[in-house]
Design a protein around this motif. Structure first.
Motif, PDB file in Angstrom:
ATOM      1  N   ASN A  23       0.826  -1.213   0.000  1.00  0.00           N
ATOM      2  CA  ASN A  23       0.000   0.000   0.000  1.00  0.00           C
ATOM      3  C   ASN A  23       0.861   1.264   0.000  1.00  0.00           C
ATOM      4  N   VAL A  24       1.848   1.262  -0.899  1.00  0.00           N
ATOM      5  CA  VAL A  24       2.778   2.380  -1.020  1.00  0.00           C
ATOM      6  C   VAL A  24       2.614   3.029  -2.388  1.00  0.00           C
ATOM      7  N   LYS A  25       2.469   4.349  -2.392  1.00  0.00           N
ATOM      8  CA  LYS A  25       2.416   5.075  -3.659  1.00  0.00           C
ATOM      9  C   LYS A  25       3.838   5.236  -4.182  1.00  0.00           C
ATOM     10  N   MET A  26       4.019   4.934  -5.460  1.00  0.00           N
ATOM     11  CA  MET A  26       5.374   4.858  -5.991  1.00  0.00           C
ATOM     12  C   MET A  26       5.444   5.419  -7.412  1.00  0.00           C
ATOM     13  N   VAL A  27       6.540   6.099  -7.688  1.00  0.00           N
ATOM     14  CA  VAL A  27       6.837   6.578  -9.042  1.00  0.00           C
ATOM     15  C   VAL A  27       8.143   5.921  -9.464  1.00  0.00           C
ATOM     16  N   ILE A  28       8.161   5.331 -10.662  1.00  0.00           N
ATOM     17  CA  ILE A  28       9.359   4.633 -11.156  1.00  0.00           C
ATOM     18  C   ILE A  28      10.016   5.430 -12.278  1.00  0.00           C
ATOM     19  N   GLN A  29      11.319   5.587 -12.190  1.00  0.00           N
ATOM     20  CA  GLN A  29      12.094   6.201 -13.270  1.00  0.00           C
ATOM     21  C   GLN A  29      13.104   5.173 -13.761  1.00  0.00           C
ATOM     22  N   VAL A  30      13.119   4.941 -15.061  1.00  0.00           N
ATOM     23  CA  VAL A  30      13.951   3.886 -15.651  1.00  0.00           C
ATOM     24  C   VAL A  30      15.215   4.469 -16.284  1.00  0.00           C
ATOM     25  N   PHE A  31      16.335   3.766 -16.070  1.00  0.00           N
ATOM     26  CA  PHE A  31      17.607   4.153 -16.673  1.00  0.00           C
ATOM     27  C   PHE A  31      18.175   2.926 -17.385  1.00  0.00           C
ATOM     28  N   HIS A  32      18.502   3.068 -18.668  1.00  0.00           N
ATOM     29  CA  HIS A  32      19.011   1.946 -19.446  1.00  0.00           C
ATOM     30  C   HIS A  32      20.527   1.816 -19.394  1.00  0.00           C
ATOM     31  N   ARG A  33      21.179   2.846 -18.890  1.00  0.00           N
ATOM     32  CA  ARG A  33      22.641   2.810 -18.748  1.00  0.00           C
ATOM     33  C   ARG A  33      23.034   3.389 -17.398  1.00  0.00           C
ATOM     34  N   ALA A  34      24.110   2.838 -16.835  1.00  0.00           N
ATOM     35  CA  ALA A  34      24.592   3.336 -15.547  1.00  0.00           C
ATOM     36  C   ALA A  34      25.010   4.798 -15.660  1.00  0.00           C
ATOM     37  N   SER A  35      25.578   5.166 -16.790  1.00  0.00           N
ATOM     38  CA  SER A  35      26.015   6.553 -16.982  1.00  0.00           C
ATOM     39  C   SER A  35      24.835   7.519 -16.931  1.00  0.00           C
ATOM     40  N   ASP A  36      23.661   7.084 -17.408  1.00  0.00           N
ATOM     41  CA  ASP A  36      22.463   7.929 -17.353  1.00  0.00           C
ATOM     42  C   ASP A  36      22.009   8.129 -15.904  1.00  0.00           C
ATOM     43  N   LEU A  37      22.092   7.051 -15.119  1.00  0.00           N
ATOM     44  CA  LEU A  37      21.721   7.143 -13.705  1.00  0.00           C
ATOM     45  C   LEU A  37      22.659   8.097 -12.961  1.00  0.00           C
ATOM     46  N   LEU A  38      23.951   7.978 -13.223  1.00  0.00           N
ATOM     47  CA  LEU A  38      24.925   8.854 -12.566  1.00  0.00           C
ATOM     48  C   LEU A  38      24.699  10.317 -12.937  1.00  0.00           C
ATOM     49  N   GLU A  39      24.399  10.548 -14.197  1.00  0.00           N
ATOM     50  CA  GLU A  39      24.144  11.921 -14.656  1.00  0.00           C
ATOM     51  C   GLU A  39      22.918  12.495 -13.947  1.00  0.00           C
ATOM     52  N   TYR A  40      21.895  11.666 -13.785  1.00  0.00           N
ATOM     53  CA  TYR A  40      20.674  12.112 -13.112  1.00  0.00           C
ATOM     54  C   TYR A  40      20.966  12.438 -11.641  1.00  0.00           C
ATOM     55  N   CYS A  41      21.672  11.532 -10.960  1.00  0.00           N
ATOM     56  CA  CYS A  41      21.958  11.710  -9.537  1.00  0.00           C
ATOM     57  C   CYS A  41      22.915  12.866  -9.276  1.00  0.00           C
ATOM     58  N   LYS A  42      23.624  13.272 -10.302  1.00  0.00           N
ATOM     59  CA  LYS A  42      24.542  14.395 -10.174  1.00  0.00           C
ATOM     60  C   LYS A  42      23.792  15.694  -9.904  1.00  0.00           C
ATOM     61  N   TYR A  43      22.578  15.793 -10.446  1.00  0.00           N
ATOM     62  CA  TYR A  43      21.815  17.037 -10.328  1.00  0.00           C
ATOM     63  C   TYR A  43      20.509  16.893  -9.535  1.00  0.00           C
ATOM     64  N   ASN A  44      20.146  15.656  -9.175  1.00  0.00           N
ATOM     65  CA  ASN A  44      18.878  15.425  -8.475  1.00  0.00           C
ATOM     66  C   ASN A  44      19.075  14.513  -7.270  1.00  0.00           C
ATOM     67  N   LYS A  45      18.314  14.784  -6.214  1.00  0.00           N
ATOM     68  CA  LYS A  45      18.360  13.942  -5.011  1.00  0.00           C
ATOM     69  C   LYS A  45      16.954  13.494  -4.608  1.00  0.00           C
ATOM     70  N   ASP A  46      16.105  13.282  -5.609  1.00  0.00           N
ATOM     71  CA  ASP A  46      14.711  12.942  -5.306  1.00  0.00           C
ATOM     72  C   ASP A  46      14.424  11.442  -5.322  1.00  0.00           C
ATOM     73  N   LEU A  47      15.432  10.616  -5.629  1.00  0.00           N
ATOM     74  CA  LEU A  47      15.217   9.170  -5.603  1.00  0.00           C
ATOM     75  C   LEU A  47      15.342   8.656  -4.170  1.00  0.00           C
ATOM     76  N   ASP A  48      14.317   7.928  -3.724  1.00  0.00           N
ATOM     77  CA  ASP A  48      14.371   7.323  -2.396  1.00  0.00           C
ATOM     78  C   ASP A  48      15.132   6.002  -2.428  1.00  0.00           C
ATOM     79  N   ILE A  49      14.964   5.272  -3.534  1.00  0.00           N
ATOM     80  CA  ILE A  49      15.597   3.959  -3.707  1.00  0.00           C
ATOM     81  C   ILE A  49      16.136   3.863  -5.124  1.00  0.00           C
ATOM     82  N   VAL A  50      17.304   3.259  -5.279  1.00  0.00           N
ATOM     83  CA  VAL A  50      17.802   2.953  -6.616  1.00  0.00           C
ATOM     84  C   VAL A  50      18.126   1.465  -6.665  1.00  0.00           C
ATOM     85  N   VAL A  51      17.609   0.793  -7.700  1.00  0.00           N
ATOM     86  CA  VAL A  51      17.837  -0.641  -7.899  1.00  0.00           C
ATOM     87  C   VAL A  51      18.654  -0.794  -9.172  1.00  0.00           C
ATOM     88  N   LEU A  52      19.815  -1.442  -9.072  1.00  0.00           N
ATOM     89  CA  LEU A  52      20.681  -1.524 -10.240  1.00  0.00           C
ATOM     90  C   LEU A  52      21.395  -2.863 -10.332  1.00  0.00           C
TER      91      LEU A  52
END
Length: 237
Positions: free
Chosen positions: A28-57
């Motif tokens: 019963n948790v509301k969740m938004v999923i953001q998908v990254f197809h490359r690790a470099s894309d995830l790193l680029e995102y995390c460089k400028y954003n801190k809104d992810l609560d969990i990252v699964v890789l």
């Protein structure tokens, strides 16, 4: 709750997405999923954003998953990191980046859903855990997860948190009775530390993520280390 999924194989991304959605409904948790197809894309995102609560890789990608987790952890100490891999022998390396879970792609759908559901429920509980602290004439709520460490301060205590320092009228025993989570350990008569913020243990010193150094007394080192290892093992269960 916002969750980032990173894998360079579409089939596993789709499978993981379905597992997350099923687990979120059960928890019963509301969740938004953001998908990254490359690790470099995830790193680029995390460089400028801190809104992810969990990252699964995954581990094996264009950039090694452990290295990716290290870089993310350098910028964000509060994010939950979960590995989703085919290789069990990488699990031990998860300790170095404080991984919350290590899931195997070979596990059954039922087992994975149950593990993710437990993770989401734990995150919800953690986000909701707060205590009230009287600071002068004010009473403010402080999340457990924000407390980095508590130190004795004359006959009072000083709370060191992510948002600042506060002088509390409570003594150390008072905080010990409130902060009962396994992550809080007494490394010294004068200190109680949130183990989530420990970057490295060097003999009789704790190096915290913010660069501060806390002493460990010889008398408390054995019990503290046992608690620390037990807590780290619980994160990788």
């Amino acid at each position: 709750m916002k969750i980032g999924l990173c894998d360079d194989q579409e089939i596993f991304l789709n499978r993981l997405g379905k597992i997350m959605e099923t687990a979120a409904k059960q928890a019963n948790v509301k969740m938004v999923i953001q998908v990254f197809h490359r690790a470099s894309d995830l790193l680029e995102y995390c460089k400028y954003n801190k809104d992810l609560d969990i990252v699964v890789l995954d581990i094996v990608m264009d950039i090694n998953g452990i290295e990716v987790a290290k870089r993310i952890r350098e910028r964000n100490n509060y994010i939950k990191i979960v590995f989703f891999s085919n290789y069990e022998h990488f699990a031990v390396q998860g300790y170095t980046v404080k991984a919350t879970r290590y899931l195997l792609k070979t596990d059954s759908e039922k087992k994975l859903v149950e593990a993710v559901k437990e993770l989401l429920e734990d995150c919800q509980k953690e986000r909701g855990k707060v205590f009230l602290e009287q600071i002068g004439s004010r009473v403010i709520p402080i999340p457990f997860s924000d407390v980095m460490y508590v130190e004795t301060y004359t006959r009072k205590t000083k709370l060191h948190t992510r948002t600042g320092e506060y002088i509390s009228n409570k003594n150390m025993k008072g905080h010990t009775n409130i902060l009962t989570d396994m992550r809080f350990g007494r490394c010294h008569a004068a200190y109680m530390v949130n183990m989530d913020y420990i970057k490295e243990i060097r003999g009789l010193e704790l190096l915290l993520d913010n660069g501060e150094i806390i002493g460990i007394s010889k008398g408390k080192r054995k019990a503290f280390m046992e608690q620390y290892l037990q807590y780290m093992n619980s994160l990788l269960r």
